[in-house]
Every structure is written in C-alpha cells, then in structure tokens.
Design a protein around this motif. Structure first.
Motif, PDB file in Angstrom:
ATOM      1  N   ARG A   1     -26.782 -30.449 -23.086  1.00 23.37           N
ATOM      2  CA  ARG A   1     -25.999 -29.801 -24.141  1.00 23.37           C
ATOM      3  C   ARG A   1     -26.907 -29.448 -25.318  1.00 23.37           C
ATOM      4  NH1 ARG A   1     -22.153 -33.714 -24.959  1.00 23.37           N
ATOM      5  NH2 ARG A   1     -21.519 -33.609 -22.795  1.00 23.37           N
ATOM      6  N   GLU A   2     -27.865 -30.354 -25.588  1.00 21.03           N
ATOM      7  CA  GLU A   2     -28.807 -30.081 -26.674  1.00 21.03           C
ATOM      8  C   GLU A   2     -29.711 -28.899 -26.348  1.00 21.03           C
ATOM      9  OE1 GLU A   2     -30.705 -33.802 -27.303  1.00 21.03           O
ATOM     10  OE2 GLU A   2     -29.028 -34.589 -28.503  1.00 21.03           O
ATOM     11  N   ALA A   3     -29.933 -28.681 -25.037  1.00 22.33           N
ATOM     12  CA  ALA A   3     -30.765 -27.545 -24.634  1.00 22.33           C
ATOM     13  C   ALA A   3     -30.017 -26.222 -24.788  1.00 22.33           C
ATOM     14  CB  ALA A   3     -31.225 -27.726 -23.193  1.00 22.33           C
TER      15      ALA A   3
ATOM     16  N   THR B   1     -35.964 -26.948 -16.878  1.00 18.33           N
ATOM     17  CA  THR B   1     -36.080 -28.280 -16.287  1.00 18.33           C
ATOM     18  C   THR B   1     -34.734 -28.856 -15.865  1.00 18.33           C
ATOM     19  OG1 THR B   1     -35.965 -29.189 -18.501  1.00 18.33           O
ATOM     20  CG2 THR B   1     -38.152 -28.896 -17.562  1.00 18.33           C
ATOM     21  N   LEU B   2     -33.714 -27.999 -15.834  1.00 20.03           N
ATOM     22  CA  LEU B   2     -32.359 -28.488 -15.537  1.00 20.03           C
ATOM     23  C   LEU B   2     -32.259 -29.002 -14.097  1.00 20.03           C
ATOM     24  CD1 LEU B   2     -29.350 -28.592 -16.577  1.00 20.03           C
ATOM     25  CD2 LEU B   2     -29.052 -26.445 -15.361  1.00 20.03           C
ATOM     26  N   THR B   3     -31.670 -30.179 -13.944  1.00 25.38           N
ATOM     27  CA  THR B   3     -31.353 -30.701 -12.621  1.00 25.38           C
ATOM     28  C   THR B   3     -29.865 -30.473 -12.395  1.00 25.38           C
ATOM     29  OG1 THR B   3     -32.980 -32.411 -12.986  1.00 25.38           O
ATOM     30  CG2 THR B   3     -31.496 -32.718 -11.130  1.00 25.38           C
ATOM     31  N   ALA B   4     -29.548 -29.733 -11.357  1.00 30.37           N
ATOM     32  CA  ALA B   4     -28.140 -29.426 -11.100  1.00 30.37           C
ATOM     33  C   ALA B   4     -27.701 -30.108  -9.818  1.00 30.37           C
ATOM     34  CB  ALA B   4     -27.942 -27.920 -10.992  1.00 30.37           C
ATOM     35  N   ILE B   5     -26.561 -30.751  -9.894  1.00 32.20           N
ATOM     36  CA  ILE B   5     -26.023 -31.484  -8.749  1.00 32.20           C
ATOM     37  C   ILE B   5     -24.616 -30.964  -8.476  1.00 32.20           C
ATOM     38  CG2 ILE B   5     -25.277 -33.767  -7.962  1.00 32.20           C
ATOM     39  CD1 ILE B   5     -27.497 -34.845  -9.895  1.00 32.20           C
ATOM     40  N   PRO B   6     -24.275 -30.656  -7.228  1.00 31.55           N
ATOM     41  CA  PRO B   6     -22.921 -30.172  -6.953  1.00 31.55           C
ATOM     42  C   PRO B   6     -21.886 -31.265  -7.193  1.00 31.55           C
ATOM     43  CG  PRO B   6     -24.129 -30.488  -4.916  1.00 31.55           C
ATOM     44  CD  PRO B   6     -25.106 -30.657  -6.018  1.00 31.55           C
ATOM     45  N   ARG B   7     -20.731 -30.887  -7.645  1.00 29.73           N
ATOM     46  CA  ARG B   7     -19.674 -31.851  -7.946  1.00 29.73           C
ATOM     47  C   ARG B   7     -19.052 -32.359  -6.654  1.00 29.73           C
ATOM     48  NH1 ARG B   7     -13.785 -30.805 -10.709  1.00 29.73           N
ATOM     49  NH2 ARG B   7     -13.344 -33.003 -11.070  1.00 29.73           N
ATOM     50  N   SER B   8     -18.751 -33.645  -6.630  1.00 27.18           N
ATOM     51  CA  SER B   8     -18.063 -34.226  -5.483  1.00 27.18           C
ATOM     52  C   SER B   8     -16.806 -34.919  -5.984  1.00 27.18           C
ATOM     53  CB  SER B   8     -18.982 -35.223  -4.779  1.00 27.18           C
ATOM     54  OG  SER B   8     -18.221 -36.094  -3.988  1.00 27.18           O
ATOM     55  N   VAL B   9     -15.663 -34.273  -5.711  1.00 25.28           N
ATOM     56  CA  VAL B   9     -14.395 -34.824  -6.192  1.00 25.28           C
ATOM     57  C   VAL B   9     -14.110 -36.167  -5.520  1.00 25.28           C
ATOM     58  CG1 VAL B   9     -11.929 -34.388  -6.405  1.00 25.28           C
ATOM     59  CG2 VAL B   9     -13.544 -32.514  -6.653  1.00 25.28           C
ATOM     60  N   ALA B  10     -14.467 -36.251  -4.247  1.00 22.49           N
ATOM     61  CA  ALA B  10     -14.209 -37.492  -3.506  1.00 22.49           C
ATOM     62  C   ALA B  10     -14.973 -38.659  -4.145  1.00 22.49           C
ATOM     63  CB  ALA B  10     -14.629 -37.323  -2.051  1.00 22.49           C
ATOM     64  N   LYS B  11     -16.211 -38.376  -4.560  1.00 19.33           N
ATOM     65  CA  LYS B  11     -17.021 -39.436  -5.147  1.00 19.33           C
ATOM     66  C   LYS B  11     -16.444 -39.866  -6.498  1.00 19.33           C
ATOM     67  CE  LYS B  11     -21.725 -40.707  -6.029  1.00 19.33           C
ATOM     68  NZ  LYS B  11     -22.233 -40.420  -7.368  1.00 19.33           N
TER      69      LYS B  11
ATOM     70  N   ALA C   1     -27.116 -19.894 -12.734  1.00 18.39           N
ATOM     71  CA  ALA C   1     -28.316 -19.062 -12.842  1.00 18.39           C
ATOM     72  C   ALA C   1     -28.686 -18.849 -14.305  1.00 18.39           C
ATOM     73  CB  ALA C   1     -28.081 -17.727 -12.148  1.00 18.39           C
ATOM     74  N   ALA C   2     -27.662 -18.590 -15.125  1.00 18.53           N
ATOM     75  CA  ALA C   2     -27.913 -18.387 -16.550  1.00 18.53           C
ATOM     76  C   ALA C   2     -28.438 -19.668 -17.179  1.00 18.53           C
ATOM     77  CB  ALA C   2     -26.622 -17.954 -17.235  1.00 18.53           C
ATOM     78  N   ALA C   3     -27.850 -20.785 -16.744  1.00 18.53           N
ATOM     79  CA  ALA C   3     -28.259 -22.075 -17.292  1.00 18.53           C
ATOM     80  C   ALA C   3     -29.723 -22.341 -16.966  1.00 18.53           C
ATOM     81  CB  ALA C   3     -27.372 -23.176 -16.728  1.00 18.53           C
ATOM     82  N   ARG C   4     -30.130 -22.019 -15.759  1.00 21.86           N
ATOM     83  CA  ARG C   4     -31.526 -22.245 -15.360  1.00 21.86           C
ATOM     84  C   ARG C   4     -32.469 -21.352 -16.167  1.00 21.86           C
ATOM     85  NH1 ARG C   4     -32.011 -25.716 -11.339  1.00 21.86           N
ATOM     86  NH2 ARG C   4     -30.575 -25.699  -9.573  1.00 21.86           N
ATOM     87  N   ALA C   5     -31.979 -20.173 -16.497  1.00 20.21           N
ATOM     88  CA  ALA C   5     -32.796 -19.268 -17.296  1.00 20.21           C
ATOM     89  C   ALA C   5     -33.022 -19.847 -18.687  1.00 20.21           C
ATOM     90  CB  ALA C   5     -32.128 -17.901 -17.384  1.00 20.21           C
ATOM     91  N   ILE C   6     -31.996 -20.520 -19.214  1.00 17.71           N
ATOM     92  CA  ILE C   6     -32.117 -21.098 -20.562  1.00 17.71           C
ATOM     93  C   ILE C   6     -32.972 -22.365 -20.522  1.00 17.71           C
ATOM     94  CG2 ILE C   6     -30.824 -22.194 -22.437  1.00 17.71           C
ATOM     95  CD1 ILE C   6     -28.500 -20.286 -21.674  1.00 17.71           C
TER      96      ILE C   6
END
Lengths: 508, 299
Positions: free
Chosen positions: A50-52, A69-79, A61-66
C-alpha cells in the motif's frame, strides 16, 4: 446473551502473512489477486504494497508496473475459510458457542455464560484479542446482545475505529441507529433502491411502515432488521471440535534457519493449546513435520512424561531438538499433529500460598527437557528386580511414568506400611554401589587378578549359580577385593566357563 | 579487612527488624561454626566427625560443593548417601506435615562413572523412585543437564561427575543455578584440579585407605582454616575391618591355592533352599553344608 463478533477485513492477506512472523515479510510488498486469469486484479495488499502506491482493485499488470518487487499470490477462498475455521477452534477455549460466518468473514462467540470464569468482559475480550493477534490476524471487535448486531458493530468499526460495545439490549436500537445499511449482506438491487430513497442508515429504515418494506423488498430486509435488534430469534450453527488436531503453516519463501521457525512454531503450539483447552484435554505426543522442497519430510516427535498442553513447554522441547541438529534442507512448510488426546489433570494449588506448587510440576517438565536434548534413553530411573544374577537384579525405567509424584509403586508400598519393607529386605549381603555395564575381564598374573595393580582378596567367595532356565546361566564365585589404590572391587571368577576373573562392581 | 567491615556495623543497628531477619538467613557469620546444626540451609552429612568440621554442621544447600577424588570405589559415594537419605527423610517429614514438599526429595546423578546398582542403593535405604540418572559422556551435556536440574528447583540434590577441565564461567553458572534452585550440587572431579581456583565454598579431596577408611582433606571451607584432614569410616564393609583384614586375607589366599571355595556366612536364598527351610526347618538348613546351587538339568 452477549456476543463478541470478530470481523477480519484483511483475512486474505493475513492468511498468507501470518506464517512468517513479523520480520520476514513485513517490508516486502505482497498482494493477493483475484478475478479472471486474463486480467487479474488486486484483492488485498499488505502495508508495504500500500505504501508503494498500490490500491485494491488495480489490475495486476498495472500494479507490477508501479512496483517491480511485488509478490502476487492468487486468492484461495477455501484456504481463507479453513483459516477462519481453525481460528474458531482455537477460540472455542473461551466459550463452547463459537460460530463461523464465512460469507462476511467473521466469527461470533457467545460469552455471557463464560464471562465470569475469565474475569469479566474486559478481561475476556483482552484474551480473545491477544489470541487473534498472536495468530497474525487483524480483527475488528463488536459486542452486542445479538450476534447480528455484534457483527454489524464490528464491521462498523472500519469506518469509526473504536470498539463498539453495547451490553444493554434496551439501548441496542439507539446504538445501531448510525450503522450503514450497506453492511447487511443484502443484494445490490435492494441497497441501490434504498439508497435512491434516501435510506442509508438503520435509523432511516426503522420508522418506515413494515408492510410497505415487506412488499417492496421481501422478508429478508425486515427479518435482518428484527434479528439485529433482537426482536426475532437468530440461531447460529456452532462449530464442532474435531477429534484430532492438525495445523500447518506454508511459507512463501524457503526458510533456512531453525531460529526463524521458532515464532511459527510458537503460533502452531498456541493454536494447539487453544484446541486442547477447548477439549479439556492434553497430550503426551506431538509430531512436528518439516516439509522440504526436494528432500523427504523431517518428522520430529516430541513427548512428555505427563500430559501437557502449555504452548511454552512444547516450544522449549522443540528448541532443545533444534539445538541438537541442523535443518536437513530449507523448509517450505511446517505442520503440527496431535493424534492422541489425554484427559488434562489440572494442578491443584495449595490454599496457603507457597512456592511449592510451582516446583512440583516442574519435576516432570525438567525430565522432559533433559530427555528432549539428551535422548529418551539417556534419562532413566532404576528399580530392583528379584533375581540372583547381579546383572538382572535391577532394571532401567525410561519413558512415560517416570515422574508420577508420588509414583504408583511408592504409593502402594506406603499403604502396606513397614510390613512390605521388612518382607522385601534382602539378607545382609553387601552389594557394590556401582555396577559395570558389562563385566570387565581382568588380566591374571600367576592367578592373581589385576585391576590398577594386583588385587588382594578381602572376602568371599559368594557363589552364585543360577539362570539355567532362560539361557543366560551364570556360575560365579564373587569376591571383594582391593587394589593398591585402595579401590574396593567386586570381582568374580567364572568357575565353570574358563575360570577367568572379571570385574563387576565397585564399592564406592 | 576489619576496616572494610567496621563501617557497616552502625548501619545495621538502624535497619528495620524485618530486614535484619532476612539478612540473618542470607549472611554467614563466622560465629556459627560446625557442630551447631541450626542453620536452615544445611543438610547433615550423617557423619558426626565431618559435621563438626563444616560451617553450619553439614553440606551447604543451594551451593556448589567440589569433591576431588581419583579412582572409583574408595567410599566416595558412601560419603554422599547419608546426605541424600537425610534429604529424602526431610522431604517425607515435610510431606507428612504439609502434604507437599519442596524439592520432592529428588536427586539427579549426571555422568556417573558406572551404573548405580539398584539393590545396593535400596539396601542403603534410598527411595529409588526419587533417583534420576542421566547418562552423559560429553562434559558440556553434563554441565547443561546439571544447570537445568539445579535451576528448575524440582530436585533436592544434583551429583555431577566430570573428568575434564571445566571453564571458570561454567563453574560459576553451576553455582548460580544451585543458588537459584536451592539444591545441593556435588561436583566430582579428579584431584588434578585441586590447584585450580573454584567458586565453590567447600572443596574436599578424598583418598582411600587400605583399612577402607576415607581420608578427607578439606582444602577449602567456610569459616574455618583450610587443609584440615579427617578420617571417616564411610562404608560399612565388614571385610574391611583392620583387625580382621590380615587373617581373612591369609585364609582366602590359602583356600584359593587349594581350590576350595568356602561358603559365605549368608548364602543367597534359592528356590531349593527356601523349600528345604520350609520342609526341614531352619536349623536343619544351617547344619547341613548346603551349596547355594539350584537344580541344574545337566547334573
């Protein structure tokens, strides 16, 4: 009835973050993404992300452009649901009435019946908050006489960050007046229509004619309003506790040092303690499994003499295990399993306050700690066996039951009194206080055995010939002997098999 | 030295009475020497001769005691057994009075040179359920286990056998652990280390005698001048009496030479012997030269 509701606005990010402790991931931008795989969007962000400058709803894609070093993990509702369920099990130590609402990502606890046990609502709330925080969740709290009202108040704290508490049912309508209607899980159409009518808060809706509301929006709106205000019953489905306990933490990165695993293990053990407390149980064996990327899993079995459940005690045992061995490979997941539950024996405190009670239980804990580091076989007690062969006249006792204070055997002998003692009294044969693990063959010079010099026989022989029935016969003449260093030895001559001299014990 | 002490005396008069009571327990006074076993933090050694020579009249509790001794089997364990029995008795008394006891009467033996023999300890009167034995070959493990056992406060006494050199810091840690847990710590080391400095307030060197007696040289002790030598009869081995020694020795050597094995005064009871005793009476049993040999199929 009094309900504590816990709402987790950051659940999806907490589920990933909490496995790593504070230091590991806190200054690394991390995002959970969701949506179609062609165009994933950000669902939740940690503080660093959020600070970034990233915002929820942004395209990945936009987030990675900004932020490169962003690590993105897919959401798992079950988890996420599983995490909520596990937390609910842990919270069941405070009340048996725990209910999970997966849709609104909240947990409600009915605490009126257990409030007194924990010393009032403030103390209980403190405990609940501590538990939630120690598991790495950020929870918002609401307290109200109905579960729905508690949930609404918890979610309303998102807008006005302060604990919203309402313990008096008569004040409930007043307290709920400012809660936005959007917090109800109503359909978009309903909320939109209400908003165009200028009805955005509960206080706007309550003076409206009920019949009209029912005709326009169906039963659900009225029913929810009544449930929140306690006019209509709101039965919840309570969780049922499983028979066994298992939990795990997955790491986003490989963990190389065992010291990094300790905070994670602490969380796991606290989760286990919560479960055991809820079950009124304890355990003697805990299996910690470390999963590696390529190597086979490492299983670490921890055992205690007495059933135990205190997280700190188990953590100390694990620390001793780690102190002895390095990690075989980097760890990607840590799991904890409890197979067998034992009834928990609460320690009784003396009415008179003295330091004794804390010392008593630490005898078992001490032996656990020693055995965890030095090995199960290295810590033992000895017992007398009735056998004439000196090497079978005693027995090692290891493992469980080592520190039952007082032990069962002793309790029985105390009941029998002095009688038992006198009947088991052996004839006054002097036996050495030290016995060798294996009899040591002595060199004989001119038929005089040598042990640190020539031995002088002082007493004997005492003939022991027995044991022909179990294949370990002995035929020995025992002597007491002294050497030039004045060490008094217990030696024997094997008079049937080879007439050799052996050292078997020392009179220390 | 007297200069350093004297200014403290007028201050002591102004102390509140509670503080004076507190310091009574913690401060050692030269006046309280051996023979008076009133000190609460002392456990009797079981030997009057030794009690007289020790400050407070016994082994200090919550302290490190060094016992320097070469070799095994000269009565060094017999020196400690009465104290362990005293601790167990004190524990039983506390149990009877209050229903609870402080250290549980437990004692831990760490890194012992051989296995403690259960029948002998039982005959000595030890409660074996209170004896915990820890096998350890590495000195650092022994020291760690000792420190844990002492500091836990769950044990009354800890006996450690360490052959190698011990760092001064480790000794201090042991002492500190003993003080915090209130347990007695006996550290057994070779006499080689007698000349090394040690924080233990009581150090003694043991030497066996041909008569079975134990010569104790108190090389460091509280309150009294060091290097006092006393002789104790720690073990009660009848064969080790001075008078009987010569004749017995001769007789046995003779017998061995002739290939005769004589019976000990009390042969171990066997099923056969028990049966004989029951059937013919004890008198018949003593009259007949019974060999304590059980029925053997190959005979």
């Amino acid at each position: 009835m009094l309900w504590i509701a816990l709402h987790f606005p950051q659940l999806s990010i907490d589920c990933v973050m909490r496995g790593h402790g504070e230091s590991l991931l806190s200054n690394l931008p991390l995002a959970i993404h969701t949506g179609a795989s062609q165009r994933p969007t950000l669902h939740a962000l940690n503080t660093a992300a959020r600070e970034a400058g990233l915002k929820p709803g942004m395209a990945l894609a936009a987030a990675r452009a900004i932020c490169g070093t962003l690590t993105a993990i897919p959401r798992s509702v079950a988890k996420e649901e599983e995490c909520l369920q596990r937390l609910a099990i842990q919270l069941a130590q405070y009340t048996p009435s725990v209910s999970v609402d997966a849709v609104s990502q909240s947990i409600v606890l009915e605490v009126a019946s257990s409030m007194k046990l924990f010393g009032g609502i403030a103390a209980l709330l403190g405990e609940v908050r501590r538990t939630v925080r120690s598991q790495g969740y950020q929870g918002l709290v609401g307290i109200a006489p109905t579960p729905l009202a508690a949930q609404l108040l918890a979610r309303a704290t998102q807008y006005h960050p302060a604990t919203r508490m309402c313990r008096d049912a008569t004040q409930l309508t007043e307290r709920l007046a400012d809660v936005p209607l959007a917090l109800f899980g109503w359909s978009y159409d309903t909320l939109n229509t209400l908003a165009t009518l200028g009805l955005t808060r509960i206080k706007d809706l309550t003076p409206m004619p009920r019949r009209g509301l029912q005709q326009r929006f169906g039963d659900s709106v009225l029913n929810d309003l009544d449930r929140a205000r306690g006019l209509l019953g709101d039965p919840r489905l309570y969780i049922s506790l499983p028979e066994r306990f298992s939990s795990n933490r997955e790491f986003v990165f490989e963990v190389h040092e065992s010291e990094r695993l300790m905070p994670v293990a602490d969380g796991l053990f606290q989760e286990m303690e919560g479960f055991l407390r809820a079950r009124g149980a304890a355990t003697q064996t805990v299996v910690v499994t470390l999963k590696h990327a390529r190597n086979a899993h490492t299983h670490i079995t921890l055992g205690t003499r007495e059933p135990a459940r205190h997280a700190g005690h188990w953590l100390r045992l694990l620390r001793e295990k780690f102190a002895r061995a390095e990690l075989a490979a980097p760890v990607i997941e840590m799991a904890l399993r409890v197979e067998q539950l034992r009834p928990y024996l609460a320690e009784t405190h003396s009415l008179l306050r003295n330091a004794v009670s804390t010392r008593q239980d630490s005898a078992a804990n001490l032996v656990d700690r020693l055995a965890a580091r030095l090995g199960e076989k290295a810590v033992y007690q000895i017992e007398v066996e009735s056998d004439h062969r000196p090497e079978f006249a005693w027995r090692k006792q290891t493992g469980a039951g080592l520190t039952q204070w007082p032990p069962v055997r002793q309790r029985q002998s105390r009941l029998n009194g002095g009688q038992a003692r006198s009947s088991t009294k052996m004839p006054t044969i002097n036996r050495p206080t030290w016995i060798l693990r294996e009899p040591r063959a002595l060199v004989g010079m001119n038929d005089i055995p040598q042990y640190h010099g020539a031995l002088t026989l002082l007493a004997g022989p005492e003939r022991i010939e027995t044991g022909w029935w179990d294949g370990k016969p002995v035929a020995r003449d025992y002597f007491v002997a002294q050497n030039p260093q004045h060490e008094v030895c217990w030696i024997y001559r094997d008079y049937r098999f080879g007439r050799k001299w052996y050292l078997h014990g020392l009179f220390a | 030295m007297s200069v350093a002490i004297e200014p403290a005396i007028p201050q002591a008069r102004h102390r509140p009475s509670g503080l004076v009571q507190l310091t009574e327990l913690a401060v050692f006074r030269v006046g309280e020497l051996g023979g008076v076993s009133t000190a609460p933090n002392v456990i009797g050694t079981g030997f009057a001769g030794l009690n007289r020579e020790l400050a407070g009249g016994g082994w200090p509790r919550g302290e490190l005691t060094e016992i320097l001794c070469d070799g095994v089997g000269m009565g060094e364990l017999a020196l400690l057994l009465p104290a362990m029995l005293n601790l167990q008795a004190a524990n039983l008394a506390a149990l009877a009075n209050t229903g609870r006891s402080a250290g549980g009467g437990g004692c831990v033996w760490i890194g012992a040179p051989h296995l403690p023999y259960a029948p002998a300890l039982r005959d000595a009167g030890m409660d074996l359920t209170k004896v915990f034995i820890i096998d350890s070959t590495r000195a650092e493990d022994s020291l760690w286990a000792a420190e844990q056992s002492l500091a836990s406060g769950a044990m009354d006494s800890v006996s450690v056998w360490i052959n190698g050199a011990i760092a001064d810091t480790s000794l201090r840690r042991l002492k500190h652990a003993a003080m915090s847990g209130g347990a007695t710590c006996w550290l057994m080391r070779p006499t080689l280390f007698a000349r090394h400095a040690s924080p233990a307030p009581l150090r003694m060197m043991l030497k066996g005698e041909a008569s079975g007696e134990l010569t104790i040289n108190l090389i460091k002790r509280r309150g009294l001048p060091p290097n006092k030598t006393i002789i104790l009869q720690s073990r009660s081995l009848p064969c080790l009496g001075r008078k009987r020694l010569q004749e017995q020795q001769q007789r046995i050597t003779q017998n061995i030479a002739q290939g005769i094995t004589t019976q000990t005064s009390t042969p171990p009871s066997t099923p056969l012997r028990d049966w004989l005793g029951r059937t013919f009476g004890q008198a018949a049993l003593q009259a007949t030269p019974v060999r304590s040999r059980s029925m053997s199929p190959d005979r």
